[in-house]
Design a protein around this motif. Structure first.
Motif, mmCIF file in Angstrom:
data_model
loop_
_atom_site.group_PDB
_atom_site.id
_atom_site.type_symbol
_atom_site.label_atom_id
_atom_site.label_comp_id
_atom_site.label_asym_id
_atom_site.label_seq_id
_atom_site.Cartn_x
_atom_site.Cartn_y
_atom_site.Cartn_z
ATOM 1 N N GLU A 26 0.778 -0.974 0.036
ATOM 2 C CA GLU A 26 -0.072 -0.034 0.086
ATOM 3 C C GLU A 26 0.820 1.443 -0.151
ATOM 4 O OE1 GLU A 26 -3.325 0.170 -0.111
ATOM 5 O OE2 GLU A 26 -3.573 -1.982 -0.203
ATOM 6 N N PRO A 27 0.466 2.212 -0.585
ATOM 7 C CA PRO A 27 1.165 3.665 -0.546
ATOM 8 C C PRO A 27 1.443 3.895 1.130
ATOM 9 C CG PRO A 27 -0.872 3.998 -1.417
ATOM 10 C CD PRO A 27 -0.879 2.379 -1.258
ATOM 11 N N LEU A 28 2.676 4.055 1.387
ATOM 12 C CA LEU A 28 3.102 4.563 2.885
ATOM 13 C C LEU A 28 3.242 5.907 3.080
ATOM 14 C CD1 LEU A 28 3.344 2.831 5.278
ATOM 15 C CD2 LEU A 28 5.698 2.484 4.802
ATOM 16 N N PHE A 29 2.277 6.354 3.579
ATOM 17 C CA PHE A 29 2.385 7.955 4.060
ATOM 18 C C PHE A 29 1.211 7.873 5.340
ATOM 19 C CE2 PHE A 29 -0.881 8.063 0.724
ATOM 20 C CZ PHE A 29 -1.918 9.069 1.313
ATOM 21 N N VAL A 30 1.435 8.857 6.036
ATOM 22 C CA VAL A 30 0.743 9.280 7.234
ATOM 23 C C VAL A 30 0.250 10.694 6.998
ATOM 24 C CG1 VAL A 30 0.269 9.341 9.716
ATOM 25 C CG2 VAL A 30 1.591 7.472 8.853
ATOM 26 N N GLN A 42 12.852 10.645 2.126
ATOM 27 C CA GLN A 42 13.239 9.947 0.792
ATOM 28 C C GLN A 42 12.067 8.884 0.253
ATOM 29 O OE1 GLN A 42 17.163 8.758 0.443
ATOM 30 N NE2 GLN A 42 16.920 7.022 -0.783
ATOM 31 N N ALA A 43 11.968 7.755 1.025
ATOM 32 C CA ALA A 43 11.081 6.850 0.492
ATOM 33 C C ALA A 43 11.154 5.843 1.971
ATOM 34 C CB ALA A 43 11.395 6.225 -0.776
ATOM 35 N N PRO A 44 10.021 5.003 1.982
ATOM 36 C CA PRO A 44 10.013 3.886 3.023
ATOM 37 C C PRO A 44 11.104 3.259 2.850
ATOM 38 C CG PRO A 44 7.667 4.301 1.886
ATOM 39 C CD PRO A 44 8.675 4.943 1.431
ATOM 40 N N ALA A 81 2.401 14.370 10.297
ATOM 41 C CA ALA A 81 2.243 13.731 9.065
ATOM 42 C C ALA A 81 3.624 13.420 8.596
ATOM 43 C CB ALA A 81 1.520 14.927 8.075
ATOM 44 N N ILE A 82 3.569 12.001 7.884
ATOM 45 C CA ILE A 82 4.652 11.718 7.300
ATOM 46 C C ILE A 82 4.570 11.426 5.854
ATOM 47 C CG2 ILE A 82 6.270 9.732 7.180
ATOM 48 C CD1 ILE A 82 5.489 9.049 10.353
ATOM 49 N N VAL A 83 5.293 12.062 4.867
ATOM 50 C CA VAL A 83 4.931 12.090 3.413
ATOM 51 C C VAL A 83 6.290 12.014 2.646
ATOM 52 C CG1 VAL A 83 3.996 13.533 1.523
ATOM 53 C CG2 VAL A 83 2.876 13.742 3.767
ATOM 54 N N PRO A 84 6.707 10.934 2.413
ATOM 55 C CA PRO A 84 7.974 10.686 1.683
ATOM 56 C C PRO A 84 7.991 11.276 0.263
ATOM 57 C CG PRO A 84 7.059 8.552 2.163
ATOM 58 C CD PRO A 84 6.053 9.649 2.783
ATOM 59 N N TRP A 108 1.891 13.681 -6.853
ATOM 60 C CA TRP A 108 1.119 13.590 -5.760
ATOM 61 C C TRP A 108 1.371 14.658 -4.445
ATOM 62 C CZ3 TRP A 108 -2.320 10.403 -7.397
ATOM 63 C CH2 TRP A 108 -2.191 9.570 -8.272
ATOM 64 N N HIS A 109 2.377 14.904 -4.266
ATOM 65 C CA HIS A 109 2.383 15.884 -3.185
ATOM 66 C C HIS A 109 1.727 17.022 -3.279
ATOM 67 C CE1 HIS A 109 6.741 14.740 -1.202
ATOM 68 N NE2 HIS A 109 5.851 13.599 -1.538
ATOM 69 N N PRO A 110 1.477 17.849 -4.073
ATOM 70 C CA PRO A 110 0.503 19.130 -4.046
ATOM 71 C C PRO A 110 -0.940 18.905 -3.541
ATOM 72 C CG PRO A 110 1.758 19.067 -6.072
ATOM 73 C CD PRO A 110 2.113 17.611 -5.696
ATOM 74 N N ARG A 111 -1.472 17.689 -4.117
ATOM 75 C CA ARG A 111 -2.903 17.486 -3.608
ATOM 76 C C ARG A 111 -2.870 17.123 -2.221
ATOM 77 N NH1 ARG A 111 -4.600 13.285 -7.872
ATOM 78 N NH2 ARG A 111 -6.485 13.264 -6.531
ATOM 79 N N LEU A 112 -1.859 16.213 -1.863
ATOM 80 C CA LEU A 112 -1.788 15.754 -0.554
ATOM 81 C C LEU A 112 -1.465 16.928 0.522
ATOM 82 C CD1 LEU A 112 -1.993 13.616 1.589
ATOM 83 C CD2 LEU A 112 0.221 13.024 1.250
#
Length: 193
Positions: A26-30, A42-44, A81-84, A108-112
């Motif tokens: 699954e996409p891993l962000f909080v 960076q990335a998970p 919030a955790i957004v890699p 994806w970042h701008p919308r999140l």
């Protein structure tokens, strides 16, 4: 469905992430609209991706100590919030993990991030996040960015807490002595004001 949940589903279903879906990832962000502190990294890592829990490794333990937070505070989405830069483990390279995909964060970042309206402090972990978010304010090196952390507020660049960065930390003792206490104070202020 909340916009953040809708976005998560869209990321998971996107053709560029089919390989990860096939692995059962699954996409891993909080992310929560109430979050006061945002971590962009960076990335998970592999352990985090497999467990579905970001920063679920020794690097996460060190990061939480630098931030001056408990695991309960860290994993409360109303706090952090955790957004890699990429929401999936990119695989192993010759010296650490592979870099995040270049087109992922711009897509994806701008919308999140527009959903995270209460963020007071953004911690930029590592060179990828710093290049993307400091823009023309970035120094020539990660060391320059981290050394000038307070001049970038509300962005706060730091080195990655990975064991691979132990050498950098030993060459730059000022980070532990000066920057870490500043980071912990800024995190506490963001969580309590």
């Amino acid at each position: 469905m909340h916009p953040i949940d809708r976005l998560r589903a869209e990321v998971a279903a996107h053709e560029s992430n089919a390989w990860a879906h096939e692995l059962g990832w699954e996409p891993l962000f909080v992310a929560s609209p109430e979050a006061r502190v945002l971590i962009i990294s960076q990335a998970p890592g592999r352990l985090a991706q497999e467990s579905g829990i970001p920063w679920n490794d020794p690097s996460g333990v060190l990061l939480r100590s630098w931030m001056g937070v408990t695991p309960e505070e860290f994993y409360d989405p109303a706090n952090v919030a955790i957004v890699p830069m990429d929401f999936y483990f990119p695989g192993k390279g010759t010296s650490g993990d592979l870099p995040p995909r270049r087109d992922f964060a711009p897509r994806w970042h701008p919308r999140l991030l527009e959903q995270l309206t209460e963020v007071r402090l953004t911690i930029l972990i590592g060179a990828y996040a710093q290049r993307a978010y400091l823009g023309p304010r970035a120094g020539r090196t990660l060391t320059e960015n981290v050394r000038a952390a307070e001049t970038h507020l509300p962005l706060f660049p730091i080195v990655h807490p990975s064991p691979l960065a132990r050498g950098w930390r030993s060459k730059n003792p000022w980070f532990q002595e000066e920057t870490v206490p500043l980071l912990a104070a800024r995190v506490r202020a963001a969580l309590t004001t």
